[in-house]
Design a protein around this motif. Structure first.
Motif, PDB file in Angstrom:
ATOM      1  N   LEU A 233       0.839  -1.211   0.000  1.00  0.00           N
ATOM      2  CA  LEU A 233       0.000   0.000   0.000  1.00  0.00           C
ATOM      3  C   LEU A 233       0.873   1.260   0.000  1.00  0.00           C
ATOM      4  O   LEU A 233       0.529   2.249  -0.640  1.00  0.00           O
ATOM      5  N   ARG A 234       1.989   1.207   0.711  1.00  0.00           N
ATOM      6  CA  ARG A 234       2.883   2.366   0.770  1.00  0.00           C
ATOM      7  C   ARG A 234       3.644   2.590  -0.528  1.00  0.00           C
ATOM      8  O   ARG A 234       3.867   3.727  -0.938  1.00  0.00           O
ATOM      9  N   HIS A 235       4.071   1.520  -1.170  1.00  0.00           N
ATOM     10  CA  HIS A 235       5.040   1.660  -2.255  1.00  0.00           C
ATOM     11  C   HIS A 235       4.541   1.326  -3.652  1.00  0.00           C
ATOM     12  O   HIS A 235       5.324   1.413  -4.608  1.00  0.00           O
ATOM     13  N   THR A 236       3.292   0.908  -3.785  1.00  0.00           N
ATOM     14  CA  THR A 236       2.788   0.588  -5.124  1.00  0.00           C
ATOM     15  C   THR A 236       1.436   1.254  -5.343  1.00  0.00           C
ATOM     16  O   THR A 236       0.829   1.770  -4.413  1.00  0.00           O
ATOM     17  N   ASP A 237       1.004   1.216  -6.586  1.00  0.00           N
ATOM     18  CA  ASP A 237      -0.326   1.714  -6.929  1.00  0.00           C
ATOM     19  C   ASP A 237      -1.287   0.569  -7.226  1.00  0.00           C
ATOM     20  O   ASP A 237      -2.336   0.776  -7.843  1.00  0.00           O
ATOM     21  N   LEU A 238      -0.946  -0.637  -6.780  1.00  0.00           N
ATOM     22  CA  LEU A 238      -1.825  -1.780  -6.987  1.00  0.00           C
ATOM     23  C   LEU A 238      -3.162  -1.536  -6.280  1.00  0.00           C
ATOM     24  O   LEU A 238      -3.204  -0.894  -5.232  1.00  0.00           O
TER      25      LEU A 238
ATOM     26  N   ILE B 247      -3.255   8.173   4.222  1.00  0.00           N
ATOM     27  CA  ILE B 247      -2.491   8.774   5.326  1.00  0.00           C
ATOM     28  C   ILE B 247      -0.995   8.707   5.060  1.00  0.00           C
ATOM     29  O   ILE B 247      -0.272   9.691   5.232  1.00  0.00           O
ATOM     30  N   VAL B 248      -0.530   7.561   4.618  1.00  0.00           N
ATOM     31  CA  VAL B 248       0.906   7.377   4.371  1.00  0.00           C
ATOM     32  C   VAL B 248       1.373   8.276   3.237  1.00  0.00           C
ATOM     33  O   VAL B 248       2.429   8.905   3.323  1.00  0.00           O
ATOM     34  N   ARG B 249       0.590   8.369   2.211  1.00  0.00           N
ATOM     35  CA  ARG B 249       1.002   9.175   1.059  1.00  0.00           C
ATOM     36  C   ARG B 249       0.929  10.669   1.358  1.00  0.00           C
ATOM     37  O   ARG B 249       1.716  11.434   0.817  1.00  0.00           O
ATOM     38  N   SER B 250      -0.005  11.094   2.179  1.00  0.00           N
ATOM     39  CA  SER B 250      -0.103  12.527   2.501  1.00  0.00           C
ATOM     40  C   SER B 250       1.006  12.958   3.446  1.00  0.00           C
ATOM     41  O   SER B 250       1.335  14.132   3.514  1.00  0.00           O
ATOM     42  N   SER B 251       1.606  12.028   4.183  1.00  0.00           N
ATOM     43  CA  SER B 251       2.670  12.379   5.107  1.00  0.00           C
ATOM     44  C   SER B 251       4.027  12.482   4.431  1.00  0.00           C
ATOM     45  O   SER B 251       4.993  12.900   5.054  1.00  0.00           O
ATOM     46  N   LYS B 252       4.118  12.092   3.157  1.00  0.00           N
ATOM     47  CA  LYS B 252       5.412  12.142   2.446  1.00  0.00           C
ATOM     48  C   LYS B 252       5.756  13.512   1.992  1.00  0.00           C
ATOM     49  O   LYS B 252       5.123  14.367   1.653  1.00  0.00           O
TER      50      LYS B 252
END
Length: 178
Positions: free
Chosen positions: A133-138, A173-178
């Motif tokens: 979920l953090r590292h792919t767009d699958l 959440i993970v993507r918005s924190s980057k």
């Protein structure tokens, strides 16, 4: 080795075995148990064999294996489960593949990791899912299938219980924190 039933049953129990070997028989498990009975002081005394101190095969764990062998068994089981995380073996199949039985495998996981075999596997699946979920767009459905969940709803429920949010919310959440 045990000519009559009294020696056989008593010898097994005095050697620390409280369970039984079930069919299909697993040769390494039978050899290990017979070796333990052969070295058991109680069996030596009753059978008239030379009385010499026998190695305590139960070690500190009381499970039939010394702590290092318990760790080795768990390590091999973990490697085997991770090798095919999408469709893991059943507990019986895994124990058979490792040359042990279900009871000993369950005790080893509880002793070494403090959880059951499939609690550990679920944690590994969900950690892998979180990484995807953090590292792919699958898609979440593809991730669910990739980590071994046949139903995306079951995956979402398990993920929510572990991480406190749905997979979609986690990704956001993970993507918005980057």
């Amino acid at each position: 080795m045990f000519a009559d039933a009294d020696h056989g049953k008593a010898g097994l129990f005095s050697a620390g075995f409280a369970d039984y070997i079930s069919y299909p028989f697993i040769a390494p498990e039978i050899k290990r148990r017979l070796a333990a009975c052969h070295r058991s002081p109680a069996v030596h005394k009753r059978s008239g064999l030379a009385e010499q101190p026998a190695e305590d095969l139960r070690g500190e764990t009381g499970s039939g294996l010394p702590p290092q062998r318990m760790q080795d068994l768990v390590d091999r089981a973990c490697d085997r489960l991770l090798a095919d995380i999408q469709a893991p073996l059943t507990l019986g199949e895994l124990a058979h593949a490792l040359g042990t039985n279900r009871n000993l495998l369950t005790r080893a996981f509880n002793q070494v990791l403090g959880c059951t075999t499939f609690q550990w596997l679920r944690g590994q699946r969900l950690a892998r899912a979180a990484e995807l979920l953090r590292h792919t767009d699958l898609s979440i459905q593809v991730i669910a299938f990739d980590v071994g969940y046949g139903e995306p709803a079951n995956f979402a429920t398990a993920f929510r219980r572990t991480y406190g949010c749905s997979p979609r919310q986690y990704r956001r959440i993970v993507r918005s924190s980057k």
